[in-house]
Write a protein that holds these residues in place. Sequence first.
Motif, PDB file in Angstrom:
ATOM      1  N   LYS A   1      43.577  43.816  74.012  1.00 54.62           N
ATOM      2  CA  LYS A   1      44.267  44.782  74.849  1.00 54.62           C
ATOM      3  C   LYS A   1      45.763  44.728  74.584  1.00 54.62           C
ATOM      4  CE  LYS A   1      43.516  48.189  76.963  1.00 54.62           C
ATOM      5  NZ  LYS A   1      42.635  49.179  76.330  1.00 54.62           N
ATOM      6  N   LEU A   2      46.431  45.790  74.994  1.00 54.39           N
ATOM      7  CA  LEU A   2      47.852  45.931  74.712  1.00 54.39           C
ATOM      8  C   LEU A   2      48.685  45.686  75.964  1.00 54.39           C
ATOM      9  CD1 LEU A   2      49.526  46.856  72.192  1.00 54.39           C
ATOM     10  CD2 LEU A   2      49.629  49.106  73.264  1.00 54.39           C
ATOM     11  N   GLU A   3      49.771  44.953  75.789  1.00 53.08           N
ATOM     12  CA  GLU A   3      50.657  44.635  76.914  1.00 53.08           C
ATOM     13  C   GLU A   3      52.105  44.825  76.486  1.00 53.08           C
ATOM     14  OE1 GLU A   3      51.761  40.370  78.544  1.00 53.08           O
ATOM     15  OE2 GLU A   3      49.846  41.042  79.393  1.00 53.08           O
ATOM     16  N   MET A   4      52.888  45.520  77.332  1.00 53.19           N
ATOM     17  CA  MET A   4      54.303  45.692  77.012  1.00 53.19           C
ATOM     18  C   MET A   4      55.035  44.371  77.223  1.00 53.19           C
ATOM     19  SD  MET A   4      57.161  48.145  78.819  1.00 53.19           S
ATOM     20  CE  MET A   4      56.721  49.675  78.005  1.00 53.19           C
ATOM     21  N   VAL A   5      55.840  43.957  76.232  1.00 49.75           N
ATOM     22  CA  VAL A   5      56.615  42.716  76.354  1.00 49.75           C
ATOM     23  C   VAL A   5      58.116  42.985  76.363  1.00 49.75           C
ATOM     24  CG1 VAL A   5      54.836  41.233  75.380  1.00 49.75           C
ATOM     25  CG2 VAL A   5      56.485  42.325  73.851  1.00 49.75           C
ATOM     26  N   LYS A   6      58.515  44.201  76.011  1.00 49.34           N
ATOM     27  CA  LYS A   6      59.924  44.604  76.112  1.00 49.34           C
ATOM     28  C   LYS A   6      59.964  46.071  76.481  1.00 49.34           C
ATOM     29  CE  LYS A   6      64.400  43.935  73.971  1.00 49.34           C
ATOM     30  NZ  LYS A   6      65.134  43.315  72.842  1.00 49.34           N
ATOM     31  N   SER A   7      60.568  46.377  77.627  1.00 47.73           N
ATOM     32  CA  SER A   7      60.549  47.742  78.144  1.00 47.73           C
ATOM     33  C   SER A   7      61.470  48.662  77.348  1.00 47.73           C
ATOM     34  CB  SER A   7      60.941  47.744  79.621  1.00 47.73           C
ATOM     35  OG  SER A   7      60.678  49.004  80.195  1.00 47.73           O
ATOM     36  N   TYR A   8      61.397  49.936  77.682  1.00 49.57           N
ATOM     37  CA  TYR A   8      62.106  50.989  76.959  1.00 49.57           C
ATOM     38  C   TYR A   8      63.609  50.736  76.892  1.00 49.57           C
ATOM     39  CZ  TYR A   8      57.870  52.911  79.154  1.00 49.57           C
ATOM     40  OH  TYR A   8      56.605  53.090  79.645  1.00 49.57           O
ATOM     41  N   GLU A   9      64.153  50.848  75.691  1.00 47.35           N
ATOM     42  CA  GLU A   9      65.588  50.665  75.479  1.00 47.35           C
ATOM     43  C   GLU A   9      66.115  51.669  74.467  1.00 47.35           C
ATOM     44  OE1 GLU A   9      66.954  46.779  74.471  1.00 47.35           O
ATOM     45  OE2 GLU A   9      65.794  45.765  76.037  1.00 47.35           O
ATOM     46  N   VAL A  10      67.434  51.837  74.466  1.00 49.89           N
ATOM     47  CA  VAL A  10      68.123  52.599  73.428  1.00 49.89           C
ATOM     48  C   VAL A  10      68.956  51.603  72.635  1.00 49.89           C
ATOM     49  CG1 VAL A  10      69.624  54.544  72.925  1.00 49.89           C
ATOM     50  CG2 VAL A  10      68.301  54.515  75.051  1.00 49.89           C
ATOM     51  N   SER A  11      68.843  51.620  71.324  1.00 50.28           N
ATOM     52  CA  SER A  11      69.528  50.603  70.528  1.00 50.28           C
ATOM     53  C   SER A  11      69.826  51.122  69.132  1.00 50.28           C
ATOM     54  CB  SER A  11      68.650  49.351  70.420  1.00 50.28           C
ATOM     55  OG  SER A  11      69.250  48.369  69.598  1.00 50.28           O
ATOM     56  N   LYS A  12      70.751  50.466  68.480  1.00 44.91           N
ATOM     57  CA  LYS A  12      70.998  50.731  67.071  1.00 44.91           C
ATOM     58  C   LYS A  12      69.903  50.037  66.243  1.00 44.91           C
ATOM     59  CE  LYS A  12      74.730  53.231  66.478  1.00 44.91           C
ATOM     60  NZ  LYS A  12      74.688  54.480  65.684  1.00 44.91           N
ATOM     61  N   LEU A  13      69.532  50.664  65.154  1.00 43.41           N
ATOM     62  CA  LEU A  13      68.480  50.126  64.298  1.00 43.41           C
ATOM     63  C   LEU A  13      68.833  48.729  63.801  1.00 43.41           C
ATOM     64  CD1 LEU A  13      65.799  50.539  62.780  1.00 43.41           C
ATOM     65  CD2 LEU A  13      67.109  51.661  60.956  1.00 43.41           C
ATOM     66  N   ASP A  14      70.093  48.490  63.476  1.00 43.58           N
ATOM     67  CA  ASP A  14      70.504  47.180  62.965  1.00 43.58           C
ATOM     68  C   ASP A  14      70.213  46.065  63.966  1.00 43.58           C
ATOM     69  OD1 ASP A  14      71.392  48.025  60.496  1.00 43.58           O
ATOM     70  OD2 ASP A  14      73.441  48.398  61.172  1.00 43.58           O
ATOM     71  N   LYS A  15      70.394  46.356  65.253  1.00 50.70           N
ATOM     72  CA  LYS A  15      70.141  45.349  66.286  1.00 50.70           C
ATOM     73  C   LYS A  15      68.656  44.995  66.347  1.00 50.70           C
ATOM     74  CE  LYS A  15      70.607  44.466  71.238  1.00 50.70           C
ATOM     75  NZ  LYS A  15      70.993  45.037  72.563  1.00 50.70           N
ATOM     76  N   ILE A  16      67.804  45.995  66.188  1.00 53.99           N
ATOM     77  CA  ILE A  16      66.352  45.753  66.196  1.00 53.99           C
ATOM     78  C   ILE A  16      65.944  44.950  64.970  1.00 53.99           C
ATOM     79  CG2 ILE A  16      64.085  46.865  66.184  1.00 53.99           C
ATOM     80  CD1 ILE A  16      65.449  49.248  67.616  1.00 53.99           C
TER      81      ILE A  16
ATOM     82  N   TYR B   1      65.164  54.981  70.259  1.00 53.81           N
ATOM     83  CA  TYR B   1      64.514  54.568  71.500  1.00 53.81           C
ATOM     84  C   TYR B   1      63.382  53.636  71.083  1.00 53.81           C
ATOM     85  CZ  TYR B   1      66.753  58.947  72.929  1.00 53.81           C
ATOM     86  OH  TYR B   1      67.654  59.958  73.140  1.00 53.81           O
ATOM     87  N   TYR B   2      63.235  52.510  71.774  1.00 50.94           N
ATOM     88  CA  TYR B   2      62.153  51.621  71.360  1.00 50.94           C
ATOM     89  C   TYR B   2      61.601  50.806  72.510  1.00 50.94           C
ATOM     90  CZ  TYR B   2      64.655  47.056  71.186  1.00 50.94           C
ATOM     91  OH  TYR B   2      65.305  45.877  71.488  1.00 50.94           O
ATOM     92  N   ALA B   3      60.407  50.297  72.296  1.00 53.06           N
ATOM     93  CA  ALA B   3      59.746  49.369  73.207  1.00 53.06           C
ATOM     94  C   ALA B   3      58.859  48.476  72.354  1.00 53.06           C
ATOM     95  CB  ALA B   3      58.928  50.109  74.261  1.00 53.06           C
ATOM     96  N   VAL B   4      58.508  47.301  72.908  1.00 53.96           N
ATOM     97  CA  VAL B   4      57.723  46.328  72.148  1.00 53.96           C
ATOM     98  C   VAL B   4      56.456  45.983  72.928  1.00 53.96           C
ATOM     99  CG1 VAL B   4      57.749  44.122  70.926  1.00 53.96           C
ATOM    100  CG2 VAL B   4      59.899  45.383  71.269  1.00 53.96           C
ATOM    101  N   TYR B   5      55.349  45.889  72.211  1.00 57.52           N
ATOM    102  CA  TYR B   5      54.047  45.608  72.811  1.00 57.52           C
ATOM    103  C   TYR B   5      53.383  44.472  72.056  1.00 57.52           C
ATOM    104  CZ  TYR B   5      55.087  50.310  74.416  1.00 57.52           C
ATOM    105  OH  TYR B   5      55.716  51.395  74.951  1.00 57.52           O
TER     106      TYR B   5
ATOM    107  N   ILE C   1      53.893  44.975  68.286  1.00 61.63           N
ATOM    108  CA  ILE C   1      54.051  46.353  67.843  1.00 61.63           C
ATOM    109  C   ILE C   1      55.387  46.885  68.348  1.00 61.63           C
ATOM    110  CG2 ILE C   1      53.165  48.713  68.018  1.00 61.63           C
ATOM    111  CD1 ILE C   1      50.371  47.419  68.488  1.00 61.63           C
ATOM    112  N   TYR C   2      56.207  47.371  67.422  1.00 64.62           N
ATOM    113  CA  TYR C   2      57.470  48.013  67.768  1.00 64.62           C
ATOM    114  C   TYR C   2      57.294  49.525  67.659  1.00 64.62           C
ATOM    115  CZ  TYR C   2      60.442  43.828  67.837  1.00 64.62           C
ATOM    116  OH  TYR C   2      61.039  42.628  68.162  1.00 64.62           O
ATOM    117  N   SER C   3      57.457  50.222  68.793  1.00 61.61           N
ATOM    118  CA  SER C   3      57.442  51.687  68.799  1.00 61.61           C
ATOM    119  C   SER C   3      58.886  52.164  68.738  1.00 61.61           C
ATOM    120  CB  SER C   3      56.797  52.216  70.076  1.00 61.61           C
ATOM    121  OG  SER C   3      55.448  51.855  70.164  1.00 61.61           O
ATOM    122  N   LEU C   4      59.177  53.043  67.781  1.00 64.36           N
ATOM    123  CA  LEU C   4      60.554  53.512  67.612  1.00 64.36           C
ATOM    124  C   LEU C   4      60.594  55.030  67.430  1.00 64.36           C
ATOM    125  CD1 LEU C   4      60.375  50.524  66.044  1.00 64.36           C
ATOM    126  CD2 LEU C   4      62.760  51.028  65.615  1.00 64.36           C
ATOM    127  N   ILE C   5      61.412  55.686  68.243  1.00 72.55           N
ATOM    128  CA  ILE C   5      61.622  57.138  68.133  1.00 72.55           C
ATOM    129  C   ILE C   5      63.076  57.382  67.755  1.00 72.55           C
ATOM    130  CG2 ILE C   5      61.689  59.321  69.409  1.00 72.55           C
ATOM    131  CD1 ILE C   5      59.392  58.236  71.138  1.00 72.55           C
TER     132      ILE C   5
END
Length: 258
Positions: free
Chosen positions: A154-169, A131-135, A119-123
């Motif tokens: 259950k849900l587990e974070m696999v990539k912590s909070y980051e700031v990135s350009k959408l293209d990179k994601i 802003y994004y994180a991956v679970y 799951i990719y959470s993106l704000i």
Amino acid sequence: MLIFAITTTTKLAGLSLYENDKLLGEMHVEMAKTHSTTILEQIDSLLKWTGKKLDEIENVLVSIGPGSFTGVRIAISVVKGLFFGRNVNFYEVNELDALGFQAYYNLEKNSENNENVKIYSLIDSRKEKVYYAVYKILQKKGNFENENGENKLKLEMVKSYEVSKLDKIIEEIIENSKIDKKVYMIGDAIFNYKEKILDKLGNYIKIFEDKNLKINTMTFVQMFLDENLKNADVMRKTDIFNLKPDYLEKSQAERDKK
């Protein structure tokens, strides 16, 4: 037990009021500018509609960001002002975590096999910066068994909070597509850049219905009531003095000082 949840992190202001696990009322208002001009009126209306008083609230759940610098501060400042000197418990919620759990709870309702879903959470932070994180949803045993002894996802974070350009994601998801067979995306950034995301990632990801893409404060309450999160670090108890924003990056004013 009266529970009040609030977010003004994005353009969508969200409020909800629960008594134990029963929803009494909720409001979601999309603001073109700032939440500061209407948020107190919205809270007052919510209390009037539900017949409750401010001093009856025992638990306050508030988003600490990331998101709009002004928006994040508004919710925190409002609850500090309203509940200063009152006997309430404060809980801070990172909105990326909440979006991850909102996706998880929506998928949990389905009878499909959701094991090892990413799951990719993106704000949205504007201009395709997010802003994004991956679970990841995992099948675990032991403490994650339900009362019937069945394994509980259950849900587990696999990539912590980051700031990135959408293209990179987008590049990251394509590169990992052979490993990650099920990828879901959630958050207002998906809503705002849906055309580009579907054009670039239509064959690699799934997205939720528009009504489930943006954060809902009911998710905050669901996390608060979730027995499996009692000892987790996603619903952090704090106090009025330590309740602070989590911006993930410096504001423009701070950057300009340099």
